[in-house]
Design a protein around this motif. Structure first.
Motif, PDB file in Angstrom:
ATOM      1  N   ALA A  23       0.845  -1.186   0.000  1.00  0.00           N
ATOM      2  CA  ALA A  23       0.000   0.000   0.000  1.00  0.00           C
ATOM      3  C   ALA A  23       0.886   1.243   0.000  1.00  0.00           C
ATOM      4  O   ALA A  23       1.873   1.300   0.728  1.00  0.00           O
ATOM      5  CB  ALA A  23      -0.911   0.004   1.223  1.00  0.00           C
ATOM      6  N   GLY A  24       0.544   2.206  -0.848  1.00  0.00           N
ATOM      7  CA  GLY A  24       1.362   3.398  -0.978  1.00  0.00           C
ATOM      8  C   GLY A  24       2.381   3.306  -2.089  1.00  0.00           C
ATOM      9  O   GLY A  24       3.197   4.213  -2.272  1.00  0.00           O
ATOM     10  N   ALA A  25       2.327   2.218  -2.866  1.00  0.00           N
ATOM     11  CA  ALA A  25       3.297   2.017  -3.938  1.00  0.00           C
ATOM     12  C   ALA A  25       3.128   3.059  -5.040  1.00  0.00           C
ATOM     13  O   ALA A  25       2.011   3.468  -5.369  1.00  0.00           O
ATOM     14  CB  ALA A  25       3.148   0.610  -4.528  1.00  0.00           C
ATOM     15  N   ASN A  26       4.251   3.461  -5.623  1.00  0.00           N
ATOM     16  CA  ASN A  26       4.231   4.362  -6.769  1.00  0.00           C
ATOM     17  C   ASN A  26       3.838   3.549  -8.002  1.00  0.00           C
ATOM     18  O   ASN A  26       4.433   2.504  -8.280  1.00  0.00           O
ATOM     19  CB  ASN A  26       5.609   4.995  -6.962  1.00  0.00           C
ATOM     20  CG  ASN A  26       5.670   5.896  -8.185  1.00  0.00           C
ATOM     21  OD1 ASN A  26       6.008   5.455  -9.272  1.00  0.00           O
ATOM     22  ND2 ASN A  26       5.351   7.155  -7.990  1.00  0.00           N
ATOM     23  N   VAL A  27       2.842   4.018  -8.744  1.00  0.00           N
ATOM     24  CA  VAL A  27       2.300   3.247  -9.859  1.00  0.00           C
ATOM     25  C   VAL A  27       3.332   3.057 -10.969  1.00  0.00           C
ATOM     26  O   VAL A  27       3.532   1.940 -11.459  1.00  0.00           O
ATOM     27  CB  VAL A  27       1.029   3.918 -10.420  1.00  0.00           C
ATOM     28  CG1 VAL A  27       0.577   3.219 -11.700  1.00  0.00           C
ATOM     29  CG2 VAL A  27      -0.089   3.880  -9.378  1.00  0.00           C
ATOM     30  N   ARG A  28       4.010   4.124 -11.358  1.00  0.00           N
ATOM     31  CA  ARG A  28       5.002   3.996 -12.436  1.00  0.00           C
ATOM     32  C   ARG A  28       6.098   3.005 -12.053  1.00  0.00           C
ATOM     33  O   ARG A  28       6.444   2.123 -12.837  1.00  0.00           O
ATOM     34  CB  ARG A  28       5.635   5.347 -12.768  1.00  0.00           C
ATOM     35  CG  ARG A  28       6.767   5.235 -13.795  1.00  0.00           C
ATOM     36  CD  ARG A  28       7.622   6.501 -13.849  1.00  0.00           C
ATOM     37  NE  ARG A  28       8.752   6.306 -14.741  1.00  0.00           N
ATOM     38  CZ  ARG A  28       9.891   5.726 -14.407  1.00  0.00           C
ATOM     39  NH1 ARG A  28      10.052   5.253 -13.165  1.00  0.00           N
ATOM     40  NH2 ARG A  28      10.870   5.579 -15.275  1.00  0.00           N
ATOM     41  N   GLN A  29       6.647   3.168 -10.855  1.00  0.00           N
ATOM     42  CA  GLN A  29       7.750   2.313 -10.446  1.00  0.00           C
ATOM     43  C   GLN A  29       7.318   0.860 -10.369  1.00  0.00           C
ATOM     44  O   GLN A  29       8.069  -0.052 -10.758  1.00  0.00           O
ATOM     45  CB  GLN A  29       8.308   2.773  -9.100  1.00  0.00           C
ATOM     46  CG  GLN A  29       9.657   2.161  -8.754  1.00  0.00           C
ATOM     47  CD  GLN A  29      10.727   2.512  -9.767  1.00  0.00           C
ATOM     48  OE1 GLN A  29      10.948   3.675 -10.060  1.00  0.00           O
ATOM     49  NE2 GLN A  29      11.393   1.504 -10.313  1.00  0.00           N
TER      50      GLN A  29
END
Length: 240
Positions: A162-168
């Motif tokens: 949770a909180g992950a950067n979508v692009r990365q």
């Protein structure tokens, strides 16, 4: 288990709390104290409740980025002006307005700040503050629909924190978020080129709010379109 990293600051805390003992960064390897210019060059973000302020983006020419010690996603925990009698202000879990007021209320003579950051998600920070280092991390699913409407349309399901950067997250899983030559000429996630656009088809409410810059860049696109480099998923989302 780890010692408590600090505590969440409540709105009804006494004003005297501004002078509480500074956070001991030695209690957790994810904590770091960084001394930078007051002109940090940081764009701050919050969770969906407009609290738990974190580093949403950084000006490449700003003191935060130049320091090399701060990363996008780091959670802000403490502010202390580097000056005689400068007192530490605990900002863990503080509302966005309270954090901004803490910066705005600094004496004009203050030019340097000591900031404490936590490298991890909001939930990991809350667990660290409670001393619960064994808590299970929250896992979300990012559903990725590739080549929507085409014969070779495919769907992938990626689990992430949770909180992950979508692009990365997409890049780490071998998914190209760019079109044509921008695959090789993009800005590597620094929000400078505006080419990593995705359509958050479902779960938009579980992402961070658009900044003014992002809204301006995407002003001619549907509201669900996002720059994946500055989009963080806190719940299940579907992107195209």
């Amino acid at each position: 288990g780890r010692k408590k990293a600090g505590r969440k600051r409540n709105d009804d805390d006494d004003d005297d709390d501004a002078g509480e003992q500074p956070i001991d960064v030695s209690t957790d390897t994810r904590l770091r104290r960084v001394r930078i210019s007051r002109a940090t060059g940081i764009e701050w973000g919050t969770d969906l409740s407009f609290s738990f302020v974190y580093v949403r983006d950084m000006d490449p020419a700003g003191s935060a980025s130049i320091s090399g010690e701060i990363e996008v996603g780091d959670q802000l925990c403490e502010l202390r002006p580097v000056a005689e009698g400068g007192e530490a202000t605990n900002l863990i879990g503080a509302p966005f307005d309270q954090v901004m007021n803490a910066f705005a209320g600094l004496d004009r003579k203050v030019t340097t700040l000591d900031l404490v950051f936590f490298r991890g998600t909001k939930d990991e920070l809350k667990d660290a503050c409670s001393g619960d280092s064994n808590a299970e991390p929250e896992i979300i699913t990012i559903t990725v629909v590739q080549n929507k409407g085409a014969k070779d349309e495919t769907t992938r399901y990626i689990q992430a924190m949770a909180g992950a950067n979508v692009r990365q997250t997409l890049v780490d899983n071998g998914i190209n978020v760019y079109q044509s030559v921008t695959r090789w000429t993009n800005c590597k996630g620094k929000q400078l080129c505006g080419t990593c656009i995705v359509n958050v088809k479902e779960g938009g409410a579980d992402t961070n709010r658009k900044s003014i810059d992002e809204s301006s860049t995407l002003r001619e696109n549907p509201e669900s379109y996002r720059l994946s480099c500055v989009t963080f998923a806190y719940g299940d989302v579907t992107v195209e």
